[in-house]
Motif scaffolding. Structure first.
Motif, PDB file in Angstrom:
ATOM      1  N   ALA A 114       0.833  -1.199   0.000  1.00 36.84           N
ATOM      2  CA  ALA A 114       0.000   0.000   0.000  1.00 36.84           C
ATOM      3  C   ALA A 114       0.870   1.252   0.000  1.00 36.84           C
ATOM      4  O   ALA A 114       0.560   2.239  -0.665  1.00 36.84           O
ATOM      5  N   GLU A 117       2.255   2.183  -3.288  1.00 42.02           N
ATOM      6  CA  GLU A 117       1.219   2.754  -4.135  1.00 42.02           C
ATOM      7  C   GLU A 117       0.865   4.181  -3.708  1.00 42.02           C
ATOM      8  O   GLU A 117       0.679   5.057  -4.540  1.00 42.02           O
ATOM      9  N   TYR A 118       0.759   4.421  -2.409  1.00 41.89           N
ATOM     10  CA  TYR A 118       0.239   5.700  -1.911  1.00 41.89           C
ATOM     11  C   TYR A 118       1.289   6.800  -1.795  1.00 41.89           C
ATOM     12  O   TYR A 118       0.952   7.973  -1.806  1.00 41.89           O
ATOM     13  N   GLN A 121       1.364   9.948  -4.034  1.00 42.01           N
ATOM     14  CA  GLN A 121       0.095  10.666  -3.965  1.00 42.01           C
ATOM     15  C   GLN A 121      -0.011  11.416  -2.633  1.00 42.01           C
ATOM     16  O   GLN A 121      -0.413  12.576  -2.591  1.00 42.01           O
ATOM     17  N   LEU A 122       0.359  10.772  -1.555  1.00 44.16           N
ATOM     18  CA  LEU A 122       0.247  11.418  -0.247  1.00 44.16           C
ATOM     19  C   LEU A 122       1.233  12.578  -0.143  1.00 44.16           C
ATOM     20  O   LEU A 122       0.890  13.643   0.362  1.00 44.16           O
ATOM     21  N   VAL A 127       0.797  15.201   2.729  1.00 46.77           N
ATOM     22  CA  VAL A 127       0.527  14.344   3.898  1.00 46.77           C
ATOM     23  C   VAL A 127       1.803  13.551   4.212  1.00 46.77           C
ATOM     24  O   VAL A 127       2.297  12.821   3.370  1.00 46.77           O
ATOM     25  N   ARG A 131       0.596  11.085   9.909  1.00 47.15           N
ATOM     26  CA  ARG A 131      -0.661  11.214   9.194  1.00 47.15           C
ATOM     27  C   ARG A 131      -0.706  10.276   7.983  1.00 47.15           C
ATOM     28  O   ARG A 131      -1.726   9.619   7.728  1.00 47.15           O
ATOM     29  N   THR A 135      -3.148   7.018   7.459  1.00 52.93           N
ATOM     30  CA  THR A 135      -3.953   6.817   6.247  1.00 52.93           C
ATOM     31  C   THR A 135      -3.763   5.412   5.700  1.00 52.93           C
ATOM     32  O   THR A 135      -4.726   4.700   5.408  1.00 52.93           O
ATOM     33  N   TRP A 138      -5.175   2.707   8.059  1.00 51.92           N
ATOM     34  CA  TRP A 138      -6.634   2.688   8.022  1.00 51.92           C
ATOM     35  C   TRP A 138      -7.128   2.017   6.747  1.00 51.92           C
ATOM     36  O   TRP A 138      -8.035   1.181   6.766  1.00 51.92           O
ATOM     37  N   ASP A 139      -6.496   2.358   5.635  1.00 49.53           N
ATOM     38  CA  ASP A 139      -6.965   1.830   4.360  1.00 49.53           C
ATOM     39  C   ASP A 139      -6.720   0.327   4.222  1.00 49.53           C
ATOM     40  O   ASP A 139      -7.406  -0.340   3.457  1.00 49.53           O
ATOM     41  N   ILE A 140      -5.749  -0.211   4.955  1.00 49.27           N
ATOM     42  CA  ILE A 140      -5.510  -1.653   4.842  1.00 49.27           C
ATOM     43  C   ILE A 140      -5.957  -2.376   6.104  1.00 49.27           C
ATOM     44  O   ILE A 140      -5.513  -3.486   6.390  1.00 49.27           O
ATOM     45  N   ARG A 219     -14.924  -6.361  -1.780  1.00 51.06           N
ATOM     46  CA  ARG A 219     -16.124  -5.846  -2.425  1.00 51.06           C
ATOM     47  C   ARG A 219     -16.282  -4.356  -2.154  1.00 51.06           C
ATOM     48  O   ARG A 219     -16.642  -3.584  -3.019  1.00 51.06           O
ATOM     49  N   LYS A 220     -15.974  -3.971  -0.950  1.00 54.05           N
ATOM     50  CA  LYS A 220     -16.280  -2.620  -0.532  1.00 54.05           C
ATOM     51  C   LYS A 220     -15.197  -1.630  -0.954  1.00 54.05           C
ATOM     52  O   LYS A 220     -15.494  -0.492  -1.305  1.00 54.05           O
ATOM     53  N   TYR A 221     -13.940  -2.045  -0.912  1.00 52.31           N
ATOM     54  CA  TYR A 221     -12.870  -1.077  -1.132  1.00 52.31           C
ATOM     55  C   TYR A 221     -11.949  -1.427  -2.288  1.00 52.31           C
ATOM     56  O   TYR A 221     -11.013  -0.717  -2.578  1.00 52.31           O
ATOM     57  N   GLY A 222     -12.178  -2.561  -2.909  1.00 52.04           N
ATOM     58  CA  GLY A 222     -11.384  -2.902  -4.091  1.00 52.04           C
ATOM     59  C   GLY A 222     -10.019  -3.447  -3.760  1.00 52.04           C
ATOM     60  O   GLY A 222      -9.155  -2.821  -3.306  1.00 52.04           O
TER      61      GLY A 222
ATOM     62  N   PHE B  79      -1.540  11.554 -11.705  1.00 51.00           N
ATOM     63  CA  PHE B  79      -0.523  10.631 -12.179  1.00 51.00           C
ATOM     64  C   PHE B  79      -1.046   9.801 -13.348  1.00 51.00           C
ATOM     65  O   PHE B  79      -2.247   9.690 -13.560  1.00 51.00           O
ATOM     66  N   VAL B  83      -3.877   7.018  -8.409  1.00 48.05           N
ATOM     67  CA  VAL B  83      -3.793   6.338  -7.126  1.00 48.05           C
ATOM     68  C   VAL B  83      -5.123   6.520  -6.401  1.00 48.05           C
ATOM     69  O   VAL B  83      -5.460   7.613  -5.971  1.00 48.05           O
ATOM     70  N   ARG B  86      -8.353   3.380  -0.886  1.00 49.61           N
ATOM     71  CA  ARG B  86      -9.309   2.278  -0.710  1.00 49.61           C
ATOM     72  C   ARG B  86     -10.526   2.791   0.044  1.00 49.61           C
ATOM     73  O   ARG B  86     -10.781   2.428   1.197  1.00 49.61           O
ATOM     74  N   ARG B  87     -11.248   3.666  -0.593  1.00 50.53           N
ATOM     75  CA  ARG B  87     -12.430   4.283  -0.004  1.00 50.53           C
ATOM     76  C   ARG B  87     -13.406   4.565  -1.146  1.00 50.53           C
ATOM     77  O   ARG B  87     -13.068   4.373  -2.306  1.00 50.53           O
ATOM     78  N   PRO B 125     -16.847   2.110  -4.342  1.00 50.24           N
ATOM     79  CA  PRO B 125     -15.408   2.079  -4.043  1.00 50.24           C
ATOM     80  C   PRO B 125     -14.609   2.602  -5.232  1.00 50.24           C
ATOM     81  O   PRO B 125     -14.850   2.190  -6.371  1.00 50.24           O
ATOM     82  N   ARG B 127     -11.710   2.083  -6.260  1.00 46.89           N
ATOM     83  CA  ARG B 127     -10.888   1.150  -7.025  1.00 46.89           C
ATOM     84  C   ARG B 127     -11.718   0.250  -7.917  1.00 46.89           C
ATOM     85  O   ARG B 127     -11.167  -0.488  -8.730  1.00 46.89           O
TER      86      ARG B 127
END
Ligand code: ATP
Ligand code: MG
Lengths: 222, 235
Positions: A114, A117-118, A121-122, A127, A131, A135, A138-140, A219-222, B79, B83, B86-87, B125, B127
């Motif tokens: 993660a 990947e992030y 962008q962060l 960020v 912090r 992030t 939380w996302d994983i 399903r919810k977050y890909g 990009f 990116v 996951r939200r 989502p 993604r």
């Protein structure tokens, strides 16, 4: 087939098993998640070696962990003064060490993926530091929960470590797996079988939970 | 105002390998700047240097605004591969608003989704969105921030023609709203449609800087001429 007394004994054993394994999971989680996260994002010499060792430790044989903890806690050992040997505390210590590598290694993998990947962008969003870490974690969170459940599954099913450091003392350190081993060798098959069924049910439930968590997250977050 | 942006003898290398050879230039508000060049020419690296994701190994990147936090706040980057946090789509926009210290209300985030035509997938989502939708969501996140400068690294690289047109329309909307566009692309038609000026890179060197029409009709350098011929074999 057990009778009231047998049933009472059975549930005492189940409760002790869960107490030991859940305590070990709690401790291994508290230590393992930060350790895994630090290994994922930290850049220090020897990091790769630590990662390789950690991955290897995932497959640590429980009897070896039991032996190491036994030596540590035995009267002559460095931590002998604690008087933990042959108590549930010793079993918690052994299981914690057994599953710490599992939780830390799985956490490292998830965080590293993660983070890779992030990261840009962060930083692009300004960020940084805690912090950014919050992030990513939380996302994983579902992957992390899966890691914790993997640790729980391993802890509740192992017999070697708790047998050695707990001593399988009736009413004190006797847990499901050690009781099954003992009762089977003594020929008391009903109790062994009853515990075996409970144990399989627990392990199944843990794995089902892990699977459902992953599915739902996917399903919810890909 | 964080613009103009000055690159003062900026160079970048990895080990002994030079990736960007020292280049100096100034970018000011208004004109949309397109970075062109073959694969590996250094477009992405140059944009990352400008945006502060990479530090130059020599030289300086200087914004008119001296304060780092304000510099950061007023730039955004989209990009090549978006990116997606996951939200949900909505939460992706709310996240960047919070990160920027802005009002992160649902209504504000929904406005940004409206702008890119994604309100109907707000709760999905991020993604799970299609490539084109993800890239539009990335633009919505940028839109929510009202940046003064927007960097785009091949924003429509893997999109079909209709999704590409949608992206281009959005880039034009940014431009119309006063955002300075700095974009890398391999799509020369897109460069002409969206750009005012071209920076042409060749093997890490800034070979040519010219107004977009002049660049395509009268490239000054043999490298640029060869590049245009190569990318447009039918001309
Ligand atoms: N971290 C790195 N380590 C080593 N080489 C790198 C690194 N980053 C970029 N490069 C090299 O720098 C050169 C320029 O890369 P860059 O990604 O900027 O090219 P580009 O113009 O964006 O190309 P493309 O059109 O393919 O996106 C390439 O040769 C690439 O291999
Ligand atoms: Mg590139």
């Amino acid at each position: 087939m057990l009778g009231a007394l047998g049933e009472l004994r059975l549930w005492e054993i189940v409760v002790l098993s869960l107490r030991v394994s859940l305590s070990a999971v709690a401790l291994a989680t508290i230590a393992g998640l930060p350790l895994g996260a630090a290994l994922a994002v930290g850049r220090f010499p020897g990091r790769h070696a630590v990662v390789v060792v950690l991955n290897a430790l995932m497959g640590l044989p429980p009897v070896v962990v039991g032996l190491a903890v036994y030596l540590l806690l035995s009267r002559a050992g460095p931590l002998g003064g604690l008087g933990l040997l042959f108590t549930p505390g010793a079993m918690v210590v052994a299981q914690t060490l057994l599953i710490l590598p599992i939780i830390a290694a799985l956490c490292r993998q998830s965080v590293e993926d993660a983070w890779r990947e992030y990261d840009e962008q962060l930083r692009s969003l300004g960020v940084h530091g805690m912090r950014a870490a919050a992030t990513v974690l939380w996302d994983i969170r579902f992957s992390l929960l899966t890691a914790v459940l993997a640790g729980l599954g391993r802890a509740s099913a192992e017999v070697g470590a708790v047998m050695i450091v707990g001593g399988n003392i009736d009413g004190v350190t006797r847990v499901m797996t050690t009781t099954i081993a003992l009762e089977t060798s003594k020929g008391d098959l009903p109790l062994a079988l009853g515990l075996g069924i409970v144990l399989v049910a627990i392990v199944l439930a843990i794995n089902a939970a892990a699977y459902l968590v992953k599915e739902a997250a996917q399903r919810k977050y890909g | 105002m964080i613009l103009p942006l000055s690159l003062e003898a900026v160079a970048y290398g990895v080990g002994q390998k030079p990736i960007i050879t020292p280049l100096s230039l100034e970018l000011s508000a208004g004109a949309s700047t397109i970075l062109l060049g073959a694969n590996g020419a250094g477009k992405s690296v140059l944009m990352r240097l400008m945006h502060g994701l990479l530090s130059p190994t020599a030289g300086r990147v200087v914004w008119h605004e001296p304060e780092a936090a304000r510099q950061r706040r007023l730039q955004a980057m989209v990009f090549q591969r978006p990116v997606m946090l996951r939200r949900s789509a909505l939460e992706n926009v709310r996240y960047v608003l919070r990160a920027a210290g802005e009002d992160a209300s649902d209504s504000r985030a929904l406005q940004a989704l409206d702008e890119v035509g994604l309100r109907h997938v707000a709760s999905q989502p991020a993604r799970a969105l299609s490539g084109g939708e993800q890239q539009r969501l990335a633009l919505a996140r940028a839109w929510a921030l009202h940046p003064e400068v927007l960097f785009l690294d091949e924003p429509s690289a893997s999109l079909d023609p209709s999704a590409t047109r949608e992206i281009e329309a959005l880039v034009q909307a940014f431009d119309a709203a006063g955002t300075k566009i700095i974009m890398a692309t391999h799509n020369l038609g897109q460069a002409r449609r969206l750009g005012d000026e071209v920076l042409f890179l060749h093997q890490g060197r800034l070979v040519e800087r010219a107004p977009v029409e002049a660049f395509f009709t009268r490239p000054a350098s043999p490298e640029a001429a060869a590049f245009i011929r190569g990318e447009l074999p039918w001309v």
